[in-house]
Enzyme design. Structure first.
Site, PDB file in Angstrom:
ATOM      1  N   GLY A 199      12.847   9.507 -59.748  1.00 34.82           N
ATOM      2  CA  GLY A 199      12.759   8.736 -61.275  1.00 34.82           C
ATOM      3  C   GLY A 199      12.662   7.392 -61.012  1.00 34.82           C
ATOM      4  N   GLY A 213      15.735   6.041 -58.529  1.00 34.35           N
ATOM      5  CA  GLY A 213      15.441   6.286 -57.211  1.00 34.35           C
ATOM      6  C   GLY A 213      15.259   7.756 -57.052  1.00 34.35           C
ATOM      7  N   LYS A 231      21.060  12.379 -57.679  1.00 34.76           N
ATOM      8  CA  LYS A 231      20.346  11.543 -58.288  1.00 34.76           C
ATOM      9  C   LYS A 231      21.066  10.094 -57.802  1.00 34.76           C
ATOM     10  CE  LYS A 231      18.251  11.592 -62.463  1.00 34.76           C
ATOM     11  NZ  LYS A 231      18.400  11.067 -63.906  1.00 34.76           N
ATOM     12  N   ASP A 288      13.704  10.164 -76.170  1.00 35.90           N
ATOM     13  CA  ASP A 288      12.536  10.409 -75.017  1.00 35.90           C
ATOM     14  C   ASP A 288      12.279  11.860 -75.134  1.00 35.90           C
ATOM     15  OD1 ASP A 288      10.475   9.680 -73.729  1.00 35.90           O
ATOM     16  OD2 ASP A 288      11.468   9.059 -71.970  1.00 35.90           O
TER      17      ASP A 288
HETATM   18  P1  AMP Z   1      14.536  11.727 -63.190  1.00 37.23           P
HETATM   19  O1  AMP Z   1      15.006  10.745 -62.243  1.00 37.23           O
HETATM   20  O2  AMP Z   1      15.795  12.523 -63.902  1.00 37.23           O
HETATM   21  O3  AMP Z   1      13.026  11.300 -63.823  1.00 37.23           O
HETATM   22  O4  AMP Z   1      14.172  12.972 -62.196  1.00 37.23           O
HETATM   23  C1  AMP Z   1      13.127  13.047 -61.283  1.00 37.23           C
HETATM   24  C2  AMP Z   1      12.408  14.250 -60.949  1.00 37.23           C
HETATM   25  O5  AMP Z   1      13.514  15.021 -60.230  1.00 37.23           O
HETATM   26  C3  AMP Z   1      12.284  15.303 -62.117  1.00 37.23           C
HETATM   27  O6  AMP Z   1      10.901  15.038 -62.839  1.00 37.23           O
HETATM   28  C4  AMP Z   1      12.381  16.491 -61.668  1.00 37.23           C
HETATM   29  O7  AMP Z   1      11.288  16.988 -60.973  1.00 37.23           O
HETATM   30  C5  AMP Z   1      13.344  16.229 -60.641  1.00 37.23           C
HETATM   31  N1  AMP Z   1      14.809  16.589 -60.972  1.00 37.23           N
HETATM   32  C6  AMP Z   1      15.576  15.662 -61.521  1.00 37.23           C
HETATM   33  N2  AMP Z   1      16.756  16.349 -61.900  1.00 37.23           N
HETATM   34  C7  AMP Z   1      16.694  17.601 -61.459  1.00 37.23           C
HETATM   35  C8  AMP Z   1      17.495  18.543 -61.515  1.00 37.23           C
HETATM   36  N3  AMP Z   1      18.733  18.742 -61.995  1.00 37.23           N
HETATM   37  N4  AMP Z   1      17.014  19.932 -60.869  1.00 37.23           N
HETATM   38  C9  AMP Z   1      15.916  19.988 -60.279  1.00 37.23           C
HETATM   39  N5  AMP Z   1      15.026  18.954 -60.370  1.00 37.23           N
HETATM   40  C10 AMP Z   1      15.285  17.807 -60.926  1.00 37.23           C
END
Ligand code: AMP
Length: 823
Positions: A548, A551, A584, A678
């Site tokens: 994301g 990171g 994250k 969003d």
């Molecule tokens: P984000 O930084 O929230 O945009 O997350 C980037 C990517 O990580 C997302 O598009 C998901 O594919 C994956 N992701 C984020 N959070 C989760 C989660 N809680 N469980 C599974 N995959 C996740």
């Protein structure tokens, strides 16, 4: 009244930055010093004795009553009685005035004669005398009239005493005023050799300092009177020859110079000294050949003198001021040696110029409106200052005027937006409409946008903007649309965020928006005590889930997480196995802003608790890298989930069930007045059994930062999900989240086969937004997905895109409608 020789006026070059001052000019130096005006305070007026209030010794206040009346009966000896005025700093006093007491006819007391004593330091006093030695001044002859007397010579003093000269039979009352100006030279006394006597063609010419006030040490060299070219004559009537000058004969000074010492009131920064010299060389008189000045701040004279040699002038016999630069030397005393150039050297005036910075450290500063600086220089200075103030005022007015104009232009541009968009979009929309019918039948996307998602906080987030900068002519859609595979289809790979020049996203007049913002502030403020630090070493990396803006997101095992949380997470509990979590992580090279935003997202998420909102379980923020630990959603984000699987897997009711879960999560947020900003399938995560949870509060975080409310420039925005008012007016509300939900529902029901308005470029999306604003029926809506029943499309989906935000349904209503449509 004293006459001042009509020496040609100097043209003074006043450098504003400099504090060089010219010598006092007695003609100009005649300001009332504040007895009548009140600038002299009561506590600065005192008396030896009194039977009437001495502080009333000010000029007529109308009733003629109130005056200083010495208690002569109790204290015989008139000359002992005095009325004293403290001017708080040295003043050059040229004139005095007196008045008696009449008390509207009830009184008849006045001073027929009086004397004046003065002091510069308050302890050494001298009696004033005129040029002939007379000390008594003729005063009043009645109780009414003010009588003014020129002091010839003027006095330089801080303290002045009026001493009535009376006999015992008479009661005296006095009211007084002093006239002059502040003595900026600061010269307290000088010490010079006695002047000599010249015999010129049988005529005795006396060059003595006849008005030297002895004990306190100032005289002709500071009386403001400049000698004439011909030293035999004086501008003062019937004075002896040489009166204006103090002069010395070369023969009496074997070393060839006359030494003078000047003592000042305090340490000053001297810029120059002006010496008024006679230059009648035809009679053996010349201005000095050289001046060497020594300086003393403490007790010792400094070794290095300032030496100055004026260019000798054997052409003109005009008496003149010779300026000796003193090189900004600091001193409280100056000793100058003036070397003879001829047989005689005659001076009539010496004046010093010193820096105001030093002057301001005066021993007796006072906020004194009588602080009047004499002579025309002052007026020039004031003129310059007034001019500068006028220029500054003009500049300020111009700046304010420009700002007002800018505001008016902004308003006008908003009004013109209407016409502009109409004019420019009318043509284009026609073209668009004709293309649209053909394009909409196609599926897939060829949006060859080069836009990529850019972290909104980066530097290019804001740039100067005008109205929509680029409203390009409608491009030829020469190629478009991918193929949808029969069974499985590809996800659209186009980015969802557009870097767009947005029409002035302005603050909204809708106060509701701000009240929502205020609630948000509370929601986001502070830290959540419930969000606890999880031991980092209990996390075991399993795989990378995605990446994301902050990171990477990792799948991790969190050992002991359930015990840590001390609650049942409603997950299938298997105490044997560690809990799987999504971690994250803030990237190592993140700047301070990103770091703050990451922490803010933690703060936001920590306050949200709903089955359809991704839950933040714990954090690791004690050390870097910062981590947030959320529940793991096995099936990743909804967009990928929908488009990656075979469409046959998704029945209509399953799809509507997913949408209902999103509506439920949004309903929860709407209860909190929380605007997501969003909402889209890409920001929803899918768990087991088609559980959907809303995630990604990045945009909300920006709302918190406040920079989303006023965007005046290039923005990175999910424009295909945004309401017209969010794009055009920068207004983000629950109703604009509802708009985004309509688009999300559309995505779900199209299984994310294509991007919303995939056949439109970003510019055209914004143009279409203009049509929503115009509301002339030219706006283009997302078409009904074939899986979507007419009723759902018309009653639900289209209602989310109503122009009037108030007419859009609430999430409560949306949720109810979806649940109902599943039945
Ligand atoms: P984000 O930084 O929230 O945009 O997350 C980037 C990517 O990580 C997302 O598009 C998901 O594919 C994956 N992701 C984020 N959070 C989760 C989660 N809680 N469980 C599974 N995959 C996740």
């Amino acid at each position: 009244v004293m006459k001042v020789p009509r020496t040609p006026r100097h043209v003074f070059l006043i450098l504003l930055a400099s504090s060089v001052r010219a010598q006092v000019n007695p003609e100009m130096c005649r300001y009332p010093l504040g007895m009548a005006g009140g600038q002299i305070q009561d506590e600065d007026i005192s008396a030896s004795s009194q039977w009437s209030d001495s502080t009333a010794a000010r000029f007529d206040n109308g009733d003629g009553d109130g005056a200083w009346c010495p208690d002569i009966m109790s204290e015989p000896g008139a000359l002992k009685e005095y009325l004293q005025v403290d001017l708080r700093s040295l003043h050059f006093i040229t004139l005095v005035g007196t008045q008696g007491r009449h008390a509207d006819g009830m009184g008849n007391e006045f001073a027929q004669r009086y004397r004046i004593k003065y002091s510069r330091d308050g302890s050494n006093w001298v009696g004033w005398h005129d040029r002939r030695g007379g000390q008594v001044i003729e005063g009043n002859s009645n109780a009414y009239d003010v009588v003014l007397k020129d002091l010839e010579p003027p006095i330089i003093a801080r303290f002045v005493r009026f001493m009535p000269v009376t006999d015992h039979s008479m009661i005296v009352c006095m009211r007084v005023e002093l006239y002059g100006c502040e003595w900026l030279d600061g010269l307290m006394s000088y010490n010079i050799p006695d002047g000599h006597q010249m015999i010129h063609r049988g005529l005795d010419v006396y060059f003595n300092d006849s008005v030297y006030d002895g004990a306190i040490g100032l005289g002709q060299l500071t009386d403001g009177t400049w000698g004439l070219d011909d030293f035999l004559h004086s501008h003062i009537y019937s004075m002896w020859p040489g009166y204006d000058y103090v002069g010395w004969n070369n023969k009496s000074f074997p070393k060839g110079y006359v030494e003078m010492i000047f003592e000042f009131d305090h340490v000053r920064n001297f810029t120059s000294m002006k010496v008024h010299c006679n230059n009648m060389f035809s009679r053996g008189v010349s201005m000095f050949r050289q001046a060497s000045c020594f300086f003393r701040s403490g007790s010792e004279w400094e070794a290095d003198p300032v030496t100055f040699r004026p260019t000798s002038d054997r052409a003109s016999q005009i008496a003149r001021f010779v300026t000796v630069p003193l090189g900004d030397r600091t001193a409280s005393a100056i000793k100058c040696r003036f070397h003879f150039a001829d047989l005689w050297m005659l001076f009539s005036e010496v004046a010093f110029q010193s820096g105001s910075a030093v002057y301001n450290t005066s021993l007796t500063p006072r906020d004194d409106p009588t602080h009047k600086v004499d002579d025309s220089n002052t007026r020039i200075l004031i003129g310059c200052l007034v001019a500068i103030i006028a220029i500054l005022m003009t500049i300020i007015v111009i700046i304010l005027w420009r700002q007002v104009w800018q505001k008016m232009l902004e308003k006008a541009s908003r009004r013109m937006l209407d016409d502009e968009l109409t004019a420019r979009l009318a043509v284009q929309t026609q073209a668009f409409a004709s293309h649209h019918s053909s394009l909409s039948s196609d599926a897939g996307s060829t949006s060859n946008s080069t836009y990529e998602r850019i972290f909104p906080l980066c530097a290019d987030y804001q740039e100067p903007s005008r109205l929509i900068r680029k409203l390009p002519e409608f491009t030829q859609f020469t190629e478009h649309l991918g193929r949808i595979k029969a069974q499985c289809h590809q996800c659209y790979g186009a980015p969802h965020y557009a870097e767009a020049d947005i029409i002035s996203l302005q603050e909204t007049s809708d106060s509701n928006t701000y009240s929502i913002a205020a609630v948000h502030m509370n929601l986001f403020a502070g830290t959540d005590s419930s969000m606890r630090e999880f031991p980092r070493d209990k996390l075991t990396f399993k795989e990378k889930l995605g990446e994301g803006q902050f990171g990477e997101v990792h799948l991790c095992e969190a050992e002991g997480m359930l015990d840590f949380l001390e609650e049942d997470l409603s997950v299938e509990r298997n105490d044997e196995l560690p809990l799987l979590v999504a971690v994250k992580t803030l990237r190592e090279d993140a700047n301070k802003n990103a770091r703050n935003d990451f922490l803010k997202e933690i703060r936001i998420m920590s306050r949200l608790r709903d089955p359809n909102i991704v839950r933040l379980l714990a954090v690791c923020v004690d050390t870097d890298p910062l981590c947030m630990i959320t529940e793991y959603m096995e099936n990743g984000d909804l967009n990928q989930f929908l488009c990656s699987f075979c469409p046959l897997l998704f029945s209509y009711s399953k799809l509507i069930g997913m949408a209902a879960q999103i509506a439920s999560g949004m309903r929860y947020l709407s209860f909190l007045n929380f605007v997501h900003r969003d909402l889209a399938t890409r920001n929803c995560l899918v768990g087991k059994n088609y559980t959907i949870k809303i995630a990604d509060f990045g945009m909300s975080r920006n709302l918190y930062r406040g920079d989303y409310y006023r965007i005046q420039g290039r923005a990175v925005l999910p424009i295909r999900w945004m309401s017209w008012e969010s794009i055009l007016l920068g207004k983000f509300t629950m109703a604009s989240d509802v708009w985004a939900f309509g688009v999300t529902l559309w995505e779900i029901l199209t299984l994310c086969e294509e991007q919303p308005y995939s056949q439109l470029s970003d510019e055209q999306v914004i143009e279409n937004t203009g049509e929503f604003f115009r509301d002339q029926g030219k706006q283009v809506y997302l078409p009904r997905p074939h899986r979507c029943p007419e009723r759902v499309y018309n009653d639900l989906m289209l209602s989310c895109w109503r122009r009037n935000a108030k007419q859009r349904p609430s999430f409560q209503e949306i949720h109810a409608q979806l649940v109902e449509s599943m039945a």
